[in-house]
Design an enzyme around this catalytic site. Structure first.
Site, mmCIF file in Angstrom:
data_model
loop_
_atom_site.group_PDB
_atom_site.id
_atom_site.type_symbol
_atom_site.label_atom_id
_atom_site.label_comp_id
_atom_site.label_asym_id
_atom_site.label_seq_id
_atom_site.Cartn_x
_atom_site.Cartn_y
_atom_site.Cartn_z
ATOM 1 N N HIS A 175 -38.765 13.668 64.528
ATOM 2 C CA HIS A 175 -39.674 14.762 64.164
ATOM 3 C C HIS A 175 -40.182 14.600 62.734
ATOM 4 O O HIS A 175 -41.359 14.847 62.449
ATOM 5 C CB HIS A 175 -38.990 16.121 64.347
ATOM 6 N N ASP A 212 -42.858 13.535 69.766
ATOM 7 C CA ASP A 212 -41.800 12.518 69.785
ATOM 8 C C ASP A 212 -42.406 11.112 69.799
ATOM 9 O O ASP A 212 -41.922 10.210 69.112
ATOM 10 C CB ASP A 212 -40.916 12.687 71.025
ATOM 11 N N HIS A 262 -44.731 18.526 72.713
ATOM 12 C CA HIS A 262 -43.525 18.021 72.058
ATOM 13 C C HIS A 262 -43.281 16.554 72.414
ATOM 14 O O HIS A 262 -42.864 15.763 71.566
ATOM 15 C CB HIS A 262 -42.290 18.873 72.364
ATOM 16 N N HIS A 283 -37.514 8.298 74.345
ATOM 17 C CA HIS A 283 -37.325 7.485 73.139
ATOM 18 C C HIS A 283 -36.987 6.043 73.514
ATOM 19 O O HIS A 283 -37.502 5.101 72.934
ATOM 20 C CB HIS A 283 -36.239 8.096 72.254
HETATM 21 ZN ZN LIG Z 1 -38.245 15.781 69.954
#
Ligand SMILES: [Zn+2]
Length: 252
Positions: A61, A215, A211, A238
Site C-alpha cells: 500500500h 495492490d 483495492h 501478489h
Molecule cells: Zn492490499
C-alpha cells in the site's frame, strides 16, 4: 512518522521517512532493502521485501502511494518492526503523508516493451502489450455482493485508488488465523464479507476492484521505473503479480 499494527502479525511498527538521494529503499536494523523486484522474499497474502534476513511485510500500500505520487527516488523509509501498519486498510494515510513531503520527483525513463508479455496460471491472467500506459484490473468473485468488477485507468488515476480498503471473507478468517495471518483483522481495518454482503458500508461500489488495482500498482512499483504498456490483470494476486513482473523483466 506513521505507526500502527500489522494486520497479519498483529505486531506494532513505526515508519519514518528520510529524504536521501538514491533509489527508494527501506531501512531496517542497519540494512538497506531496495524497493525492487530482487528484494521480494515472499507473498503470503501481502508482499514481503527483505535482505540479510531483515524482512518487512505488507509494503504494497505504501508502494502504491509512492507510485501514485511518481516518487521513484530520494527517499529512505526506515521501519521499526516486521510488518507495515494496516491503518484503515487503505493507502490513504501513506498517500497523504507522502504528499506532505516536498520531494521533487525525478521520473526515470519508462520501460518500453519490445513484445507482449503474458502470464497465465490457474484462474489468473496477466498481460502487458506495447502501448501507451494503461491499467485494467478485473475481479470475479463467487460472492453475491462482489461478482465481476473492473477498474481501468492511467497513472493519473492512481490517486483514486488510494482510499479503497483491503477486504476478506468471514468464512476464511479461521483458516487464515491458523496459518498465522489476519491476526489483527478487524472491522476498522478490513472490509469483511459474510455470506450475504459487506459488514461495513463500502466507500465505492467497486471498492474491491479498486483495492486490487491499488495492490497491483504497489507491486508494479517494484520494477523501479514506470511501465509504458497496456496492462490487463484478471484475478491477480501478489504472488501472480510478482511472477508476471519477473517474466516481464526477463523479456526485456
Ligand atoms: Zn492490499
Amino acid at each position: 512518522m506513521i505507526s500502527g499494527y500489522g494486520i497479519h502479525s498483529g505486531s506494532r511498527s513505526k515508519v519514518f521517512f528520510h529524504l536521501e538521494d538514491g533509489p527508494i529503499r527501506f531501512y531496517k536494523n542497519n540494512t538497506y532493502i531496495p524497493a525492487n523486484l530482487d528484494s521480494v522474499v515472499a507473498t503470503p497474502r501481502c508482499t514481503v521485501l527483505g535482505k540479510n534476513n531483515q524482512n518487512i511485510a505488507m509494503v504494497e500500500h505504501l508502494l502504491a502511494s509512492l507510485h501514485a505520487h511518481n516518487y521513484w527516488s530520494g527517499l529512505v523509509i526506515e521501519v521499526i518492526g516486521d510488518e507495515l501498519p494496516i491503518l484503515d486498510g487503505s493507502a490513504k494515510a501513506w498517500f497523504e503523508a507522502l504528499g506532505d513531503i516536498n520531494l521533487k520527483p525525478k521520473i526515470p525513463q519508462a520501460i518500453i516493451l519490445k513484445q507482449g508479455v503474458e502470464y497465465n496460471h490457474l484462474n489468473t491472467a496477466i498481460k502487458a502489450i506495447p502501448a501507451k500506459h494503461s491499467l485494467q484490473v478485473n475481479v470475479d468473485y463467487d460472492h453475491p455482493a462482489i461478482g465481476q468488477q473492473s477498474w481501468r485507468g492511467s497513472h493519473l488515476d492512481y490517486k483514486e485508488l488510494q482510499t479503497a480498503r483491503t477486504f476478506g471473507f468471514l468464512k476464511e478468517a479461521e483458516a487464515l488465523k491458523k496459518a498465522g495471518l489476519a491476526r489483527r483483522a478487524e472491522l476498522e481495518n478490513v472490509i469483511i464479507f459474510d455470506d450475504v454482503g459487506a459488514m461495513q458500508k463500502l466507500r465505492f461500489k467497486n471498492e474491491i476492484v479498486r483495492h486490487k488495482a491499488l495492490d497491483a500498482t504497489g507491486d508494479f512499483f517494484l520494477l523501479a521505473r514506470p511501465l509504458e504498456a497496456k496492462i490487463t490483470i484478471s484475478r491477480g494476486s501478489h504472488e501472480s503479480h510478482i511472477a508476471f513482473l519477473r517474466l516481464l523483466r526477463q523479456s526485456l
